[in-house]
Structures are given as structure tokens and as C-alpha cells.
Design an enzyme around this catalytic site. Sequence first.
Site, PDB file in Angstrom:
ATOM      1  N   GLU B  60       0.822  -1.220   0.000  1.00 55.79           N
ATOM      2  CA  GLU B  60       0.000   0.000   0.000  1.00 55.79           C
ATOM      3  C   GLU B  60       0.852   1.265   0.000  1.00 55.79           C
ATOM      4  O   GLU B  60       0.473   2.269  -0.613  1.00 55.79           O
ATOM      5  CB  GLU B  60      -0.967   0.012   1.187  1.00 55.79           C
ATOM      6  CG  GLU B  60      -2.227  -0.817   0.984  1.00 55.79           C
ATOM      7  CD  GLU B  60      -1.988  -2.313   1.068  1.00 55.79           C
ATOM      8  OE1 GLU B  60      -0.915  -2.723   1.562  1.00 55.79           O
ATOM      9  OE2 GLU B  60      -2.851  -3.090   0.621  1.00 55.79           O
ATOM     10  N   HIS B 127     -11.815  -6.263   7.379  1.00 53.93           N
ATOM     11  CA  HIS B 127     -12.401  -6.140   6.042  1.00 53.93           C
ATOM     12  C   HIS B 127     -13.724  -5.376   6.090  1.00 53.93           C
ATOM     13  O   HIS B 127     -14.632  -5.646   5.317  1.00 53.93           O
ATOM     14  CB  HIS B 127     -12.640  -7.527   5.426  1.00 53.93           C
ATOM     15  CG  HIS B 127     -11.386  -8.256   5.087  1.00 53.93           C
ATOM     16  ND1 HIS B 127     -10.612  -8.878   6.031  1.00 53.93           N
ATOM     17  CD2 HIS B 127     -10.757  -8.460   3.899  1.00 53.93           C
ATOM     18  CE1 HIS B 127      -9.567  -9.448   5.440  1.00 53.93           C
ATOM     19  NE2 HIS B 127      -9.631  -9.204   4.150  1.00 53.93           N
TER      20      HIS B 127
END
Lengths: 364, 327
Positions: B60, B127
Site C-alpha cells: 500500500e 475487512h
Amino acid sequence: MSEAERADLLLQIYYYMRLTRAMEDRTRTLFLQGRIVGGVYTAQGHEATTVGAAMTLRDGDCIVPQHRDLGMHLVRGVSPRAVMCQWLARGNAPTLGRDGQLHIGDMHQGVVPMISMLGESLPVACGVALVMKMRRRSTVVLASCGDGATSTGAFHEALNFAAVQRLPVVFLIENNGYAYSTPNARQFAIEQLAQRAVAYGMPGESVDGNDVLAVMEAVERAVAHARSGRGPALVECRTFRVRGHSEADKADYVPPALREEWLARDPIKRFEGYLTAQGLLSAERRREIEARVRAVVDDAVAFAEASPPPDPATVADYVFAPDGPIAIVGEPGATDPRYVNALDTRTGRPFCTMSQVEEAVTQL
Amino acid sequence: MTAVTYLEAISQAIREEMRRDESVFLLGEDVGTYGGAFKVSAGFLEEFGPERVIDTPMSETAIIGSAVGAALMGMRPIAEMQYIDFITCGFDQIVNMACKMYWRSGIPLPLVIRGPAGGGTHGGPFHSASPEAWFFHTPGIKVVMPATTYDAKGLLKAAIRDNNPVLYLEHKLLYRLPELREELPSEDYIVPLGKAIIRRRGRHMTMLTYGAMVHQCLKAAEQLASEDGLAVEVVDLRSLTPLDRQTIKESVMRTNKVLIVHEDTLTGGVGAELAALLAEELFDYLDGPIMRVAAPDAPYPYAPPLEMAYLPGVERIVAVARQLAAY
């Protein structure tokens, strides 16, 4: 390259090394006089690495410098006036007084602004290189970091991404022995940081960072590799930070003998010895260069001291950029004032105004 | 013309902007060959090639950092976070690199970071995140959360065309909801950032909300109308930064009572700022306490009964609204 051209190039290198040292020496004086509000981070001992590496670049290439890379800024055309305004927190500094030290940059000059989270600039270098690759430019990015920054996740993510995408980036590690007070031995457990390159699938070499010609040769090889589309390369320059992390740091964690050893290998004195032995640096030429350096530094300080501080009423300004078309840097139209990134929309001026006054160094 | 889902609207927005403007490109994990974990970019690789649809390593920091570098060169990158929870791994690139760039260098940073947010799909604590408050608090980034299919497309197009970093939070529960299918205009359109919309008119109270909670509030408003005779106004903020203070204040000045509903946790959430804003500026107009419905101060849980208890639902919204109405 003819003999005269080579002589001229070597004297330019010498000039930039001297200018870098002189700018930092003056900054230290200003700091001791209380004329600088924040910290001062200098790079005495790094001049061969920063100047030598930057001298290998061409128009259109970019640098992603760190906090000890004044030499790179100067070689790439960042104005000493701009640097002094930045250090003295003036309203016309490139960051308009919003940030200090070498946290400056201008993509029109190919300089990416650094942040204090060292290593975090390396993924950004990948993005710049990604665009160069998309545009088929054969330009390269020179991205530097210190030995400490090689411990960050950003360093590893950047090297891996650059290798996978075959990006035209040269990663330059300025290994100066210490990250603040933490020595190499507590930072990494390998012999040389150049070995890191193997793990990512890119060439890497380690050179004497105090020998400007050796730095140039190694970085030239890496740049040629990157420029030819074969992907990134890594160069470790072994050097030493002979002063503290900042001027507030006495660096008494450094064994005196070690510092003495490196002081004896001062990159400027070494290069001076080489130039003299080659018959390129007469006493007269040396005095000329000294005078030129002093004049540039005096001018930068005078300019900065005559510049007003930032207006407190602007404290909450410039958080968001205005609407309007943005041009691709380096493409036709990028300097067209109709594009929001051609003029500094904060000031309405072109980005590079403060570098216009620079002398042509080739006149030496 | 066929009705499309919220997810297809997002996909259309990116595809149309990539066709319209060569400086727009997409990068992220599995966005290429696989078409993205949720298939937002299905077919993109074939159309635009591997240089504009970049499959990245699982990094990321590299994804967001590269997007910053490309934006500095005048490109308009779209960085996909596979799940928005993973944005924490690139947090420094956002808050220190991207958010401060224009402010200190004058160089605009046209960059979109987008990804699936929100709970209700049993994603568990890694998530399901609703990370808007972290970035709502940080100057230099715009934060957008679409609730409808029309807005999902129009807001994303506006985000891509914006000259600043924009965090675009897609609620993954809405991705394929049949009731959100909508026929979209065939012509190009945007929904401007910074403009809220009143989804339902009413005079007894204002519900301030955004994202998936818009639909919960609309259902609650429906129930309150039929069972209690209450006319509830539902304001969908759409953009958190810039915040449409005018629409918020005008609504509350008309209804004099306000209930703030968000899926993110209560303490220090966006609702706290809204409450402070109204308390400071509209105290004289309020006929009751500013009330909030939000998730409890805990991470998103996994098991269905826990997740049901965690997410603000119609029942809780109706109960709190009744308390406020009776005040």
C-alpha cells in the site's frame, strides 16, 4: 569529451562542492546567532556523494532528495536564495514559510519535495519514474536516502515495486555510519547496504562516497542502466557525517578517533589535491572560485534577510489546490499559465522565479 | 438503457474518465488480470493495457506513494485499496506526503484513493472499516461517500477531475444491492464535491447521514411516518470534506431537531463534529438535544449476531428518533 571540457566539468564539480560546504557553514553561523528558528541539519562530509551523483543527470531527469542533499539541489539549479529563504522561514520561500530546511521541491525543476519521514520519498520516486516510463522519455529519477531509511518499509516497498515494474530509478544510499545516534551495527546486519539490491533483482554497488570521481562513475553506470530501460539500480556511497544529526547534537556517541579518521578523508580536500596534482587548480583559480562562492552565499543571505516573514493572516490558506486544467510536467504546454501547475497558484508567480538570478557556472 | 448497480456505476466512472483523459490510470492489487477483488476493473486491462491498469505488489505504501509521484508529474492516478482497512498501511503517504503537498509546495496533487468500506458483509475487524473520521480530521484531503448509484458515478467523476487528493469510500454492502439499480444518464455528468442532498423532506426532525446509513435512515423515516405521523427530513451529506454546512444548517433551522446517524464508531466520529457545529452556530434553533446513532466504540465484529448488534439499524434509529421527537 575534450581535455578543456573535462577541465571545465571538474572545476564545476569543485565549485558545487565548495558552494555546498559554504552554504552550510553560513547556515551554522546563522543558527548560532539565533537567526534560524528551527533545527539545522548539515551534511559536512557528504559533498562528494551529493554533488557527484547529481552531476550525472541530464535535463528532464528528476531528483528525490533527502535532508542532507543540499549539494544535489544546487547542482540541479535550486537557487541559493530560495534555500536561504527557506532556512530563514521567509514569506517568499518555496514553502512560503510553511516548512523549513531542505523540505523544498519544484517539479518544474525536477525536484520532488521531501518529508521528514525518511524513506517515504522513495515510493514517490517510483511514481515519477512510472510516468517517465509511460511517456517513453528515457529520463531517470535519482532517489536518495540514508542508512537509517533503509530500515523502513517504504524503502523495501519502493525497491521491490521499481524492480517489478523496471522503473528508471537509481536508489542512492548515503551510508554515513549513523542514523541520528544509532550506528550501522544496530541498523542492519549485512556487510554492505549494496547487498540489498540482490534481493530485489537489481544491480548494486558500493563505493567510497568521499571520492567524487568514484561516486560519479558508479552513479553513471547505474543511471545508464536505468536510462536504457533495464530497470532500477542501487548505489551505496560509504561516507561519514562528521557533525551531529542536527546542530543541536554534539554527537559524543561517535568515537573521536573515528571522526578524526573521516575528517582526514574530507572529500573537498581530497578533490582539491587531485585537481592541483592534475594542474587544473592554480592558486589564482582557487581564489577566484572562493570569491565566487562567497559572493553567492552573501547574496543569498542578504536576499533572505531582506525578505519579509510570512503574513500570519495566511495561516489557514492553501490547503486545497484550485480547480482548472493541469498539464503534464515536461510535456508541451506545461509552462502555459492557463494550467494551474504552471504558476504557483498560491503566489501567482512562476515556480522558478528565485533561480533566475543564478550565474552561469561554466564561466569559471 | 439498462439499470446498473452501484458497483457498475463506479466501474463506468473510471472507464469513462480513462477514455476521456489519458492522464487517468488505475493501480492497485489484482486490478489487472483479475479485474479487482470486487471486479470493479473487469475488462480494463484488455481495453487500456498494463501501463494504465497496473497490478502492483502487495504494498500500500508503494501504491499510494507511486500515485503521489505520478500526480506530481501532472497525471491523475486512481489508487485502489483492495479493502479500505488496508489504507492504514499507506497512512503516512496520505497524511504526511499527500495531504501537505499543495500547502507546502504549491504543486497540486490530483489523486484518488478508493476502496470498499463498511460492514454488513461479515468481513470482520480487517475487512469492514469505516475510516472516514481519520481523514475527515486531516486537512488537505477531500472525503466522499456515495449512497446511491447515480452519486457513485457522479461523485467519482468529480473526484477524478479534482486537483486534490480525494478519498472515495465505496460501501461494499451497496455494490450489488438490487434495489439500488438505477438507469443512469447516457450523457456525461458529475455530482459536485461538497454538496449535500435532501433525500426526503420533513418538518419534525433532520437526520444527518451518509453512505449506507442513508438507506437505513430512509427506511426509519418511512416507519416513523406511517406509525408515528412524523415527517423526518433525511440529509445525505455525500461529501464530508468539503462539508456542505449550508444545507445542513438550513435543514436544521427548518426542523429544529437533529439526529446524526453514521456507521463509524461514536467517539470522535464525524457526528461529533456535526454536533459541535450545530451547537455552536444553531443553539437558538434547537428544540431538543442533538442525538447520535453510531456503532459502539469497538472494532467491527465477525459473527452475524454481533455484527447485527454493532451496525446501526432501522430499529435503533427509530427508537432514538422517537425519544428525540418526544423531547
